[in-house]
Scaffold this motif. Structure first.
Motif, PDB file in Angstrom:
ATOM      1  N   SER A  20       0.847  -1.184   0.000  1.00  0.00           N
ATOM      2  CA  SER A  20       0.000   0.000   0.000  1.00  0.00           C
ATOM      3  C   SER A  20       0.883   1.234   0.000  1.00  0.00           C
ATOM      4  O   SER A  20       1.989   1.211   0.542  1.00  0.00           O
ATOM      5  CB  SER A  20      -0.906   0.020   1.233  1.00  0.00           C
ATOM      6  OG  SER A  20      -1.634   1.234   1.282  1.00  0.00           O
ATOM      7  N   ASP A  21       0.370   2.313  -0.608  1.00  0.00           N
ATOM      8  CA  ASP A  21       1.100   3.570  -0.551  1.00  0.00           C
ATOM      9  C   ASP A  21       0.702   4.381   0.683  1.00  0.00           C
ATOM     10  O   ASP A  21       1.228   5.454   0.920  1.00  0.00           O
ATOM     11  CB  ASP A  21       0.913   4.391  -1.828  1.00  0.00           C
ATOM     12  CG  ASP A  21      -0.529   4.726  -2.122  1.00  0.00           C
ATOM     13  OD1 ASP A  21      -1.386   4.544  -1.242  1.00  0.00           O
ATOM     14  OD2 ASP A  21      -0.799   5.167  -3.242  1.00  0.00           O
ATOM     15  N   SER A  22      -0.200   3.830   1.495  1.00  0.00           N
ATOM     16  CA  SER A  22      -0.607   4.487   2.736  1.00  0.00           C
ATOM     17  C   SER A  22       0.212   3.931   3.897  1.00  0.00           C
ATOM     18  O   SER A  22       0.026   2.782   4.310  1.00  0.00           O
ATOM     19  CB  SER A  22      -2.096   4.260   3.003  1.00  0.00           C
ATOM     20  OG  SER A  22      -2.420   4.696   4.303  1.00  0.00           O
ATOM     21  N   PHE A  58       3.273  -7.225   4.962  1.00  0.00           N
ATOM     22  CA  PHE A  58       2.777  -5.902   4.586  1.00  0.00           C
ATOM     23  C   PHE A  58       3.953  -5.006   4.260  1.00  0.00           C
ATOM     24  O   PHE A  58       4.900  -4.913   5.028  1.00  0.00           O
ATOM     25  CB  PHE A  58       1.954  -5.296   5.723  1.00  0.00           C
ATOM     26  CG  PHE A  58       0.729  -6.092   6.040  1.00  0.00           C
ATOM     27  CD1 PHE A  58      -0.403  -5.983   5.251  1.00  0.00           C
ATOM     28  CD2 PHE A  58       0.710  -6.967   7.112  1.00  0.00           C
ATOM     29  CE1 PHE A  58      -1.534  -6.728   5.528  1.00  0.00           C
ATOM     30  CE2 PHE A  58      -0.415  -7.717   7.403  1.00  0.00           C
ATOM     31  CZ  PHE A  58      -1.528  -7.595   6.603  1.00  0.00           C
ATOM     32  N   LYS A  59       3.870  -4.353   3.088  1.00  0.00           N
ATOM     33  CA  LYS A  59       4.975  -3.503   2.633  1.00  0.00           C
ATOM     34  C   LYS A  59       4.446  -2.154   2.164  1.00  0.00           C
ATOM     35  O   LYS A  59       3.411  -2.086   1.504  1.00  0.00           O
ATOM     36  CB  LYS A  59       5.706  -4.158   1.464  1.00  0.00           C
ATOM     37  CG  LYS A  59       6.503  -5.391   1.838  1.00  0.00           C
ATOM     38  CD  LYS A  59       7.164  -6.021   0.637  1.00  0.00           C
ATOM     39  CE  LYS A  59       8.087  -5.046  -0.049  1.00  0.00           C
ATOM     40  NZ  LYS A  59       8.777  -5.648  -1.207  1.00  0.00           N
ATOM     41  N   HIS A  60       5.175  -1.116   2.508  1.00  0.00           N
ATOM     42  CA  HIS A  60       4.851   0.222   2.012  1.00  0.00           C
ATOM     43  C   HIS A  60       5.549   0.417   0.671  1.00  0.00           C
ATOM     44  O   HIS A  60       6.684  -0.009   0.477  1.00  0.00           O
ATOM     45  CB  HIS A  60       5.335   1.283   3.001  1.00  0.00           C
ATOM     46  CG  HIS A  60       5.054   2.671   2.538  1.00  0.00           C
ATOM     47  ND1 HIS A  60       6.031   3.475   2.007  1.00  0.00           N
ATOM     48  CD2 HIS A  60       3.897   3.377   2.509  1.00  0.00           C
ATOM     49  CE1 HIS A  60       5.480   4.636   1.680  1.00  0.00           C
ATOM     50  NE2 HIS A  60       4.193   4.599   1.968  1.00  0.00           N
ATOM     51  N   CYS A  61       4.858   1.021  -0.268  1.00  0.00           N
ATOM     52  CA  CYS A  61       5.478   1.360  -1.540  1.00  0.00           C
ATOM     53  C   CYS A  61       5.050   2.789  -1.902  1.00  0.00           C
ATOM     54  O   CYS A  61       3.948   3.214  -1.559  1.00  0.00           O
ATOM     55  CB  CYS A  61       5.115   0.375  -2.641  1.00  0.00           C
ATOM     56  SG  CYS A  61       3.398   0.387  -3.117  1.00  0.00           S
ATOM     57  N   LYS A  67       0.734   2.428  -9.244  1.00  0.00           N
ATOM     58  CA  LYS A  67      -0.260   2.856 -10.227  1.00  0.00           C
ATOM     59  C   LYS A  67      -1.294   1.774 -10.521  1.00  0.00           C
ATOM     60  O   LYS A  67      -2.469   2.068 -10.720  1.00  0.00           O
ATOM     61  CB  LYS A  67       0.424   3.307 -11.509  1.00  0.00           C
ATOM     62  CG  LYS A  67       1.187   4.600 -11.328  1.00  0.00           C
ATOM     63  CD  LYS A  67       1.864   5.037 -12.597  1.00  0.00           C
ATOM     64  CE  LYS A  67       2.658   6.307 -12.316  1.00  0.00           C
ATOM     65  NZ  LYS A  67       3.387   6.763 -13.466  1.00  0.00           N
ATOM     66  N   ALA A  68      -0.880   0.524 -10.542  1.00  0.00           N
ATOM     67  CA  ALA A  68      -1.817  -0.561 -10.835  1.00  0.00           C
ATOM     68  C   ALA A  68      -2.929  -0.617  -9.795  1.00  0.00           C
ATOM     69  O   ALA A  68      -4.096  -0.829 -10.124  1.00  0.00           O
ATOM     70  CB  ALA A  68      -1.083  -1.895 -10.900  1.00  0.00           C
ATOM     71  N   LEU A  72      -7.030  -0.314 -10.435  1.00  0.00           N
ATOM     72  CA  LEU A  72      -7.974  -1.306  -9.933  1.00  0.00           C
ATOM     73  C   LEU A  72      -8.991  -0.686  -8.994  1.00  0.00           C
ATOM     74  O   LEU A  72     -10.168  -1.002  -9.027  1.00  0.00           O
ATOM     75  CB  LEU A  72      -7.234  -2.440  -9.244  1.00  0.00           C
ATOM     76  CG  LEU A  72      -6.416  -3.355 -10.141  1.00  0.00           C
ATOM     77  CD1 LEU A  72      -5.570  -4.301  -9.305  1.00  0.00           C
ATOM     78  CD2 LEU A  72      -7.306  -4.129 -11.081  1.00  0.00           C
ATOM     79  N   ALA A  73      -8.533   0.221  -8.136  1.00  0.00           N
ATOM     80  CA  ALA A  73      -9.436   0.852  -7.172  1.00  0.00           C
ATOM     81  C   ALA A  73     -10.501   1.678  -7.862  1.00  0.00           C
ATOM     82  O   ALA A  73     -11.641   1.743  -7.386  1.00  0.00           O
ATOM     83  CB  ALA A  73      -8.638   1.713  -6.203  1.00  0.00           C
ATOM     84  N   LYS A  74     -10.172   2.270  -8.974  1.00  0.00           N
ATOM     85  CA  LYS A  74     -11.154   3.068  -9.722  1.00  0.00           C
ATOM     86  C   LYS A  74     -12.284   2.201 -10.239  1.00  0.00           C
ATOM     87  O   LYS A  74     -13.399   2.663 -10.445  1.00  0.00           O
ATOM     88  CB  LYS A  74     -10.488   3.792 -10.886  1.00  0.00           C
ATOM     89  CG  LYS A  74      -9.671   4.972 -10.471  1.00  0.00           C
ATOM     90  CD  LYS A  74      -9.107   5.675 -11.687  1.00  0.00           C
ATOM     91  CE  LYS A  74      -8.212   6.817 -11.275  1.00  0.00           C
ATOM     92  NZ  LYS A  74      -7.637   7.486 -12.433  1.00  0.00           N
TER      93      LYS A  74
END
Length: 79
Positions: A20-22, A58-61, A67-68, A72-74
């Motif tokens: 996640s980017d969060s 769990f990893k932060h990116c 972007k992928a 997908l979230a959209k």
């Protein structure tokens, strides 16, 4: 995160690397942050699903590397 883990579990995965980017989400998932707030039920469910899967890392990116996930979230049924 919760929905992705539920999907991985439904496919029978026993090892998952979740990104996640969060940083807030990653810290909560990894146990580094307290998550007893209005989202507590969602995070509690994430804990339950992670336990069912077995091994979840769990990893932060950075956002620009994720972007992928945004594409997908959209198209998610939750939006």
């Amino acid at each position: 995160m919760r929905d992705g883990l539920k999907f991985a579990n439904s496919l029978g995965f026993t090892r998952v690397e979740a990104e996640s980017d969060s940083l807030t989400v990653i810290d909560s998932c990894g146990g580094q942050a307290r998550w007893w707030d209005e989202a507590a039920a969602i995070f509690a469910e994430r804990v339950d699903v992670s336990t069912l899967i077995g091994k979840v890392k769990f990893k932060h990116c950075p956002r620009n590397a994720n972007k992928a996930a945004h594409v997908l979230a959209k198209h998610s049924y939750c939006n």
